[in-house]
Design a protein around this motif. Structure first.
Motif, PDB file in Angstrom:
ATOM      1  N   VAL A   1       0.895  -1.211  -0.072  1.00  0.00           N
ATOM      2  CA  VAL A   1       0.065  -0.037   0.055  1.00  0.00           C
ATOM      3  C   VAL A   1       0.812   1.171   0.044  1.00  0.00           C
ATOM      4  O   VAL A   1       0.518   2.406  -0.719  1.00  0.00           O
ATOM      5  CB  VAL A   1      -1.049  -0.034   1.271  1.00  0.00           C
ATOM      6  N   LEU A   2       1.997   1.139   0.788  1.00  0.00           N
ATOM      7  CA  LEU A   2       3.123   2.561   0.748  1.00  0.00           C
ATOM      8  C   LEU A   2       3.637   2.318  -0.696  1.00  0.00           C
ATOM      9  O   LEU A   2       3.728   3.567  -1.223  1.00  0.00           O
ATOM     10  CB  LEU A   2       4.020   2.153   1.818  1.00  0.00           C
ATOM     11  N   ARG A   3       4.180   1.435  -1.227  1.00  0.00           N
ATOM     12  CA  ARG A   3       4.476   1.124  -2.656  1.00  0.00           C
ATOM     13  C   ARG A   3       3.904   1.896  -3.629  1.00  0.00           C
ATOM     14  O   ARG A   3       4.096   2.818  -4.305  1.00  0.00           O
ATOM     15  CB  ARG A   3       4.962  -0.046  -3.098  1.00  0.00           C
ATOM     16  N   GLN A   4       2.405   1.553  -3.437  1.00  0.00           N
ATOM     17  CA  GLN A   4       1.444   2.428  -4.386  1.00  0.00           C
ATOM     18  C   GLN A   4       1.257   3.721  -4.153  1.00  0.00           C
ATOM     19  O   GLN A   4       1.235   4.376  -5.382  1.00  0.00           O
ATOM     20  CB  GLN A   4       0.038   1.454  -4.356  1.00  0.00           C
ATOM     21  N   ALA A   5       1.259   4.111  -3.024  1.00  0.00           N
ATOM     22  CA  ALA A   5       1.008   5.645  -2.784  1.00  0.00           C
ATOM     23  C   ALA A   5       2.164   6.222  -3.217  1.00  0.00           C
ATOM     24  O   ALA A   5       2.397   7.591  -3.958  1.00  0.00           O
ATOM     25  CB  ALA A   5       0.926   6.074  -1.209  1.00  0.00           C
ATOM     26  N   ILE A   6       3.690   5.927  -3.044  1.00  0.00           N
ATOM     27  CA  ILE A   6       4.608   6.440  -3.591  1.00  0.00           C
ATOM     28  C   ILE A   6       4.734   6.557  -5.149  1.00  0.00           C
ATOM     29  O   ILE A   6       5.216   7.343  -5.515  1.00  0.00           O
ATOM     30  CB  ILE A   6       5.733   5.871  -2.908  1.00  0.00           C
ATOM     31  N   GLU A   7       4.322   5.256  -5.663  1.00  0.00           N
ATOM     32  CA  GLU A   7       4.115   5.166  -7.169  1.00  0.00           C
ATOM     33  C   GLU A   7       3.271   6.326  -7.761  1.00  0.00           C
ATOM     34  O   GLU A   7       3.473   7.001  -8.823  1.00  0.00           O
ATOM     35  CB  GLU A   7       3.853   3.947  -7.703  1.00  0.00           C
ATOM     36  N   ASP A   8       2.298   6.555  -7.129  1.00  0.00           N
ATOM     37  CA  ASP A   8       1.227   7.651  -7.619  1.00  0.00           C
ATOM     38  C   ASP A   8       1.951   8.972  -7.369  1.00  0.00           C
ATOM     39  O   ASP A   8       1.635   9.888  -8.297  1.00  0.00           O
ATOM     40  CB  ASP A   8       0.002   7.357  -6.595  1.00  0.00           C
ATOM     41  N   PHE A   9       2.492   9.360  -6.305  1.00  0.00           N
ATOM     42  CA  PHE A   9       3.248  10.434  -6.147  1.00  0.00           C
ATOM     43  C   PHE A   9       4.038  10.757  -7.062  1.00  0.00           C
ATOM     44  O   PHE A   9       4.215  11.979  -7.779  1.00  0.00           O
ATOM     45  CB  PHE A   9       3.967  10.538  -4.727  1.00  0.00           C
ATOM     46  N   ILE A  10       5.035   9.658  -7.534  1.00  0.00           N
ATOM     47  CA  ILE A  10       6.060   9.963  -8.576  1.00  0.00           C
ATOM     48  C   ILE A  10       5.336  10.381 -10.150  1.00  0.00           C
ATOM     49  O   ILE A  10       5.674  11.233 -10.740  1.00  0.00           O
ATOM     50  CB  ILE A  10       7.052   8.601  -8.733  1.00  0.00           C
ATOM     51  N   ALA A  11       4.185   9.441 -10.243  1.00  0.00           N
ATOM     52  CA  ALA A  11       3.502   9.899 -11.615  1.00  0.00           C
ATOM     53  C   ALA A  11       3.040  11.157 -11.552  1.00  0.00           C
ATOM     54  O   ALA A  11       2.885  11.818 -12.613  1.00  0.00           O
ATOM     55  CB  ALA A  11       2.474   8.726 -11.484  1.00  0.00           C
ATOM     56  N   GLU A  12       2.270  11.698 -10.352  1.00  0.00           N
ATOM     57  CA  GLU A  12       1.861  13.120 -10.475  1.00  0.00           C
ATOM     58  C   GLU A  12       2.919  14.214 -10.468  1.00  0.00           C
ATOM     59  O   GLU A  12       2.780  15.191 -10.807  1.00  0.00           O
ATOM     60  CB  GLU A  12       0.906  13.106  -9.266  1.00  0.00           C
ATOM     61  N   HIS A  13       3.974  13.782  -9.755  1.00  0.00           N
ATOM     62  CA  HIS A  13       4.801  14.839  -9.550  1.00  0.00           C
ATOM     63  C   HIS A  13       6.466  15.028  -9.945  1.00  0.00           C
ATOM     64  O   HIS A  13       7.196  15.940 -10.069  1.00  0.00           O
ATOM     65  CB  HIS A  13       5.021  15.363  -8.001  1.00  0.00           C
ATOM     66  N   HIS A  14       6.676  13.755 -10.633  1.00  0.00           N
ATOM     67  CA  HIS A  14       8.159  13.706 -11.201  1.00  0.00           C
ATOM     68  C   HIS A  14       8.126  14.541 -12.461  1.00  0.00           C
ATOM     69  O   HIS A  14       7.258  14.638 -13.434  1.00  0.00           O
ATOM     70  CB  HIS A  14       8.355  12.384 -11.547  1.00  0.00           C
ATOM     71  N   VAL A  15       9.517  15.206 -12.515  1.00  0.00           N
ATOM     72  CA  VAL A  15       9.606  15.949 -13.828  1.00  0.00           C
ATOM     73  C   VAL A  15      11.123  15.604 -14.278  1.00  0.00           C
ATOM     74  O   VAL A  15      12.013  15.749 -13.424  1.00  0.00           O
ATOM     75  CB  VAL A  15       9.660  17.596 -13.477  1.00  0.00           C
ATOM     76  N   GLU A  16      11.468  14.950 -15.294  1.00  0.00           N
ATOM     77  CA  GLU A  16      12.404  14.731 -15.934  1.00  0.00           C
ATOM     78  C   GLU A  16      13.672  15.933 -16.117  1.00  0.00           C
ATOM     79  O   GLU A  16      13.079  16.824 -16.517  1.00  0.00           O
ATOM     80  CB  GLU A  16      12.430  14.164 -17.313  1.00  0.00           C
ATOM     81  N   LYS A  17      14.440  15.646 -15.499  1.00  0.00           N
ATOM     82  CA  LYS A  17      15.636  16.737 -15.534  1.00  0.00           C
ATOM     83  C   LYS A  17      16.551  16.542 -16.563  1.00  0.00           C
ATOM     84  O   LYS A  17      17.030  15.424 -16.854  1.00  0.00           O
ATOM     85  CB  LYS A  17      16.538  16.904 -14.380  1.00  0.00           C
ATOM     86  N   GLU A  18      16.804  17.515 -17.622  1.00  0.00           N
ATOM     87  CA  GLU A  18      17.733  17.294 -18.490  1.00  0.00           C
ATOM     88  C   GLU A  18      19.020  17.184 -18.214  1.00  0.00           C
ATOM     89  O   GLU A  18      19.489  18.087 -17.496  1.00  0.00           O
ATOM     90  CB  GLU A  18      17.321  18.351 -19.608  1.00  0.00           C
ATOM     91  N   PHE A  19      19.993  16.118 -18.565  1.00  0.00           N
ATOM     92  CA  PHE A  19      21.349  16.323 -18.095  1.00  0.00           C
ATOM     93  C   PHE A  19      22.172  17.238 -19.103  1.00  0.00           C
ATOM     94  O   PHE A  19      21.673  17.524 -20.208  1.00  0.00           O
ATOM     95  CB  PHE A  19      21.770  14.760 -18.670  1.00  0.00           C
ATOM     96  N   PHE A  20      22.836  17.979 -18.221  1.00  0.00           N
ATOM     97  CA  PHE A  20      23.466  19.302 -18.718  1.00  0.00           C
ATOM     98  C   PHE A  20      25.131  18.904 -18.371  1.00  0.00           C
ATOM     99  O   PHE A  20      25.449  18.883 -17.404  1.00  0.00           O
ATOM    100  CB  PHE A  20      23.289  20.446 -18.093  1.00  0.00           C
ATOM    101  N   LYS A  21      25.904  18.924 -19.503  1.00  0.00           N
ATOM    102  CA  LYS A  21      27.461  18.680 -19.230  1.00  0.00           C
ATOM    103  C   LYS A  21      27.798  19.885 -19.377  1.00  0.00           C
ATOM    104  O   LYS A  21      27.791  20.607 -20.437  1.00  0.00           O
ATOM    105  CB  LYS A  21      27.896  17.620 -20.344  1.00  0.00           C
ATOM    106  N   ARG A  22      28.695  20.394 -18.207  1.00  0.00           N
ATOM    107  CA  ARG A  22      29.629  21.546 -18.454  1.00  0.00           C
ATOM    108  C   ARG A  22      30.732  21.105 -19.128  1.00  0.00           C
ATOM    109  O   ARG A  22      31.417  20.268 -19.007  1.00  0.00           O
ATOM    110  CB  ARG A  22      29.873  21.859 -16.757  1.00  0.00           C
ATOM    111  N   GLU A  23      30.972  22.220 -19.711  1.00  0.00           N
ATOM    112  CA  GLU A  23      32.336  22.430 -20.496  1.00  0.00           C
ATOM    113  C   GLU A  23      33.452  23.014 -19.630  1.00  0.00           C
ATOM    114  O   GLU A  23      33.255  23.953 -19.037  1.00  0.00           O
ATOM    115  CB  GLU A  23      32.254  23.206 -21.804  1.00  0.00           C
ATOM    116  N   ARG A  24      34.582  22.149 -19.508  1.00  0.00           N
ATOM    117  CA  ARG A  24      35.729  22.638 -18.740  1.00  0.00           C
ATOM    118  C   ARG A  24      36.598  23.641 -19.491  1.00  0.00           C
ATOM    119  O   ARG A  24      36.836  23.501 -20.538  1.00  0.00           O
ATOM    120  CB  ARG A  24      36.816  21.505 -18.350  1.00  0.00           C
ATOM    121  N   SER A  25      36.889  24.664 -18.726  1.00  0.00           N
ATOM    122  CA  SER A  25      37.879  25.708 -19.728  1.00  0.00           C
ATOM    123  C   SER A  25      39.396  25.137 -19.601  1.00  0.00           C
ATOM    124  O   SER A  25      39.632  24.568 -18.644  1.00  0.00           O
ATOM    125  CB  SER A  25      37.896  27.119 -18.982  1.00  0.00           C
ATOM    126  N   ARG A  26      39.848  25.387 -20.749  1.00  0.00           N
ATOM    127  CA  ARG A  26      41.182  24.983 -20.781  1.00  0.00           C
ATOM    128  C   ARG A  26      42.250  25.744 -19.994  1.00  0.00           C
ATOM    129  O   ARG A  26      41.775  26.950 -20.028  1.00  0.00           O
ATOM    130  CB  ARG A  26      41.742  25.100 -22.202  1.00  0.00           C
TER     131      ARG A  26
END
Length: 171
Positions: free
Chosen positions: A130-155
């Motif tokens: 029952v807890l797993r289901q509640a957390i799964e529902d929370f993720i479905a409602e509130h999760h936002v995929e974050k775009e991976f941003f690779k930083r460039e190192r300065s030479r």
């Protein structure tokens, strides 16, 4: 002072703790958390649930599993791990009972962080369905995929590294 994030969802749970006779010359008993109940039962904390063969189960008290929008990645990792868990933290106390229920979390990183205080007892216990289901529902409602941003190192500029200040010091 920075504001503290408030959880979006608080799920009440009851915590079950075991005291077992130890087979050791140094200690008499071993304490550990063994599970969570999916509701907050109407019991007094540290009520004995069962005693059998040197093992006593206690209802240690109630707590909440707090869910935050910013931690949905971690909750998802927990659910997809193959063994979804809830981390229970017991902190040493003076007198009887010898531990206080400090925290309960579904965030694996937070659970691991609690192990940093050497005296805490931290156990990962199976997550009730029952807890797993509640957390799964929370993720479905509130999760936002974050775009991976690779930083460039300065030479590094080798010439700048070799230059010295006129007073003999480094820049």
């Amino acid at each position: 002072m920075s504001p503290v994030a408030e959880p979006l969802v608080r799920i009440p749970v009851g915590v079950v703790v075991e005291r077992r006779r130890a087979d050791s010359p140094w200690i008499d008993v071993v304490w550990r958390s063994v599970g969570v109940l999916p509701d907050d039962p109407e019991m007094t904390p540290w009520t004995v649930i069962r005693e059998q063969d040197g093992v006593t189960l206690f209802y240690a008290g109630s707590a909440t599993v707090d869910l935050y929008r910013s931690e949905t990645d971690r909750y998802r990792d927990n659910l997809t791990s193959g063994a979804p868990s809830i981390w229970i933290v017991l902190s040493p106390a003076e007198g009887a009972p010898p531990y206080l229920l400090s925290a309960v979390t579904a965030d694996p990183a937070e659970g691991e962080a609690f192990t940093g205080a050497g005296a805490n007892l931290v156990e990962a216990v199976p997550m009730p369905e029952v807890l797993r289901q509640a957390i799964e529902d929370f993720i479905a409602e509130h999760h936002v995929e974050k775009e991976f941003f690779k930083r460039e190192r300065s030479r590094a500029d080798p010439e700048a590294l070799a230059q010295r200040r006129r007073d003999g010091g480094h820049e």
